[in-house]
Design an enzyme around this catalytic site. Structure first.
Site, PDB file in Angstrom:
ATOM      1  N   HIS A   1      -4.834   9.310   0.844  1.00  0.00           N
ATOM      2  CA  HIS A   1      -4.737   8.668   2.019  1.00  0.00           C
ATOM      3  C   HIS A   1      -5.501   9.365   3.199  1.00  0.00           C
ATOM      4  O   HIS A   1      -5.364   9.105   4.348  1.00  0.00           O
ATOM      5  CB  HIS A   1      -3.444   8.363   2.458  1.00  0.00           C
ATOM      6  CG  HIS A   1      -3.015   7.181   3.182  1.00  0.00           C
ATOM      7  ND1 HIS A   1      -3.663   6.626   4.358  1.00  0.00           N
ATOM      8  CD2 HIS A   1      -2.819   5.906   2.535  1.00  0.00           C
ATOM      9  CE1 HIS A   1      -3.294   5.682   4.721  1.00  0.00           C
ATOM     10  NE2 HIS A   1      -2.718   5.089   3.631  1.00  0.00           N
TER      11      HIS A   1
ATOM     12  N   TYR B   1      -6.210   2.927   6.135  1.00  0.00           N
ATOM     13  CA  TYR B   1      -6.396   2.277   7.326  1.00  0.00           C
ATOM     14  C   TYR B   1      -7.412   1.050   7.512  1.00  0.00           C
ATOM     15  O   TYR B   1      -7.526   0.778   8.468  1.00  0.00           O
ATOM     16  CB  TYR B   1      -6.650   3.429   8.213  1.00  0.00           C
ATOM     17  CG  TYR B   1      -6.304   4.684   8.125  1.00  0.00           C
ATOM     18  CD1 TYR B   1      -4.922   4.795   8.626  1.00  0.00           C
ATOM     19  CD2 TYR B   1      -6.774   5.974   7.332  1.00  0.00           C
ATOM     20  CE1 TYR B   1      -4.039   5.980   8.425  1.00  0.00           C
ATOM     21  CE2 TYR B   1      -5.961   6.823   7.372  1.00  0.00           C
ATOM     22  CZ  TYR B   1      -4.610   7.024   7.824  1.00  0.00           C
ATOM     23  OH  TYR B   1      -4.147   8.361   7.374  1.00  0.00           O
TER      24      TYR B   1
ATOM     25  N   HIS C   1      -6.261   3.238  -3.772  1.00  0.00           N
ATOM     26  CA  HIS C   1      -5.879   3.309  -1.947  1.00  0.00           C
ATOM     27  C   HIS C   1      -6.310   4.968  -1.876  1.00  0.00           C
ATOM     28  O   HIS C   1      -5.541   5.582  -1.176  1.00  0.00           O
ATOM     29  CB  HIS C   1      -4.430   3.019  -1.863  1.00  0.00           C
ATOM     30  CG  HIS C   1      -4.245   2.710  -0.258  1.00  0.00           C
ATOM     31  ND1 HIS C   1      -5.130   2.021   0.582  1.00  0.00           N
ATOM     32  CD2 HIS C   1      -3.311   3.133   0.643  1.00  0.00           C
ATOM     33  CE1 HIS C   1      -4.502   1.978   1.719  1.00  0.00           C
ATOM     34  NE2 HIS C   1      -3.589   2.906   1.802  1.00  0.00           N
TER      35      HIS C   1
ATOM     36  N   ASP D   1       0.949  -1.117  -0.249  1.00  0.00           N
ATOM     37  CA  ASP D   1      -0.076   0.016   0.226  1.00  0.00           C
ATOM     38  C   ASP D   1       0.870   1.408   0.183  1.00  0.00           C
ATOM     39  O   ASP D   1       2.100   1.207   0.427  1.00  0.00           O
ATOM     40  CB  ASP D   1      -0.931  -0.030   1.397  1.00  0.00           C
ATOM     41  CG  ASP D   1      -2.020  -0.968   1.338  1.00  0.00           C
ATOM     42  OD1 ASP D   1      -1.915  -1.775   0.507  1.00  0.00           O
ATOM     43  OD2 ASP D   1      -2.878  -0.892   2.391  1.00  0.00           O
TER      44      ASP D   1
ATOM     45  N   HIS E   1       3.567  -2.200   3.160  1.00  0.00           N
ATOM     46  CA  HIS E   1       3.962  -0.971   2.573  1.00  0.00           C
ATOM     47  C   HIS E   1       5.071  -0.537   1.672  1.00  0.00           C
ATOM     48  O   HIS E   1       6.121  -0.939   2.327  1.00  0.00           O
ATOM     49  CB  HIS E   1       3.773   0.114   3.588  1.00  0.00           C
ATOM     50  CG  HIS E   1       2.299  -0.190   4.329  1.00  0.00           C
ATOM     51  ND1 HIS E   1       2.151  -0.890   5.304  1.00  0.00           N
ATOM     52  CD2 HIS E   1       1.094   0.607   4.136  1.00  0.00           C
ATOM     53  CE1 HIS E   1       0.769  -0.813   5.728  1.00  0.00           C
ATOM     54  NE2 HIS E   1       0.061   0.235   4.953  1.00  0.00           N
TER      55      HIS E   1
HETATM   56 NI    NI Z   1      -2.454   2.974   3.578  1.00  0.00          NI
END
Ligand code: NI
Length: 288
Positions: free
Chosen positions: A149, A186, A145, A95, A239
């Site tokens: 964010h 999240y 995504h 991500d 990530h």
């Molecule tokens: Ni994220």
């Protein structure tokens, strides 16, 4: 599936003739300090776990006939089929990129013939379009995504739509890929988020294994947590903006393969997904 594959091939044809802007950006790491809240799990509201629509895949007739298939969500190449109804599959997901360490991860994946799924942030694609294109060219899967964010559950329906739509569009424009997967930042989701995802043709992909790599920035920790949690058809959360996560990749890939796992994209793992459905996380059940 077939329509999606055709669309991917078409997109490849379109992209092939287009160089696009080069990635000269070297910005401050936008997403670097995003994961500062350790309490995301408490805020998360998730729909009942969806069963992947397995009825259309893995039939014995299909198993015996075609052995290659266009890559879902990728850029139209072909590869040997992996049948996750029979194999021990696992999906590595990354991500928040494209980040500065992402090209190094792509090198590692390429060298080991491993593919992953990248949930990209719109404004990060704007900063590093060349890296986003490399992800697509490497036959990895690309999902949404959000644009910047934001926790989508804090936004109005219109703003949720704008976050997802802008990101869908930049993915399409930069890589030629029409994304069909969304991972809300999240893992924070609710009815409205899923409604917008459904309207935009996006299935919601959470995870069952959290490496907490944004918190414990140590390759050994990433590997240990991944191996402790992994099961058949796991979706592992990582990530690619974390250098330590990229450091972990070679050993993680080797360890998973030595345990009999095939590394596949999310769409290969789940089969055709249903827009607006949420996959995994509550109770962290792994389907099938
Ligand atoms: Ni994220």
């Amino acid at each position: 599936m077939r329509a999606r594959a055709l669309a991917a091939l078409l997109a490849l044809a379109l992209v092939a003739g287009w160089g696009g802007p080069e990635d000269h950006s070297d910005p401050a790491s936008l997403a670097a300090e995003r994961h500062t809240s350790a309490s995301l799990a408490q805020k998360t509201v998730v729909a009942p776990v969806a069963k992947a629509p397995g009825a259309t895949r893995g039939s014995s007739a299909r198993r015996q006939s075609i052995q290659i298939t266009p890559i879902p969500g990728g850029s139209g190449g072909v590869r040997p089929r992996v049948d996750c109804d029979r194999e021990r599959c696992v999906a590595l997901t990354y991500d928040d990129g494209p980040g500065l360490p992402t090209p190094r991860l792509l090198d590692i994946l390429q060298r080991r013939h491993a593919r992953a799924t990248f949930f990209l942030v719109g404004e990060m694609i704007r900063l590093r379009p060349a890296t986003a294109r490399r992800i697509a060219r490497g036959h990895h899967e690309i999902g949404v995504h959000s644009w910047d964010h934001t926790n989508l559950t804090t936004l109005s329906t219109d703003r949720i739509r704008s976050q997802l739509l802008r990101t869908l569009r930049i993915i399409r424009n930069v890589t030629g890929v029409r994304a069909t997967l969304s991972r809300p930042p999240y893992g924070a989701t609710n009815r409205r988020v899923r409604m917008v995802e459904r309207q935009l043709g996006l299935a919601e992909i959470l995870w069952d294994v959290d490496t907490a790599d944004w918190l414990y920035r140590d390759p050994d920790s990433v590997i240990r947590r991944a191996l402790r949690g992994v099961r058949r058809n796991s979706i592992i959360l990582m990530h690619d903006i974390r250098p330590t996560t990229v450091d972990a990749a070679p050993r993680l890939i080797r360890a998973l393969r030595s345990r009999g796992f095939k590394l596949v994209t999310v769409t290969e793992l789940l089969g055709e997904t249903i827009p607006g459905r949420s996959y995994y996380l509550p109770g962290r059940q792994v389907i099938r």
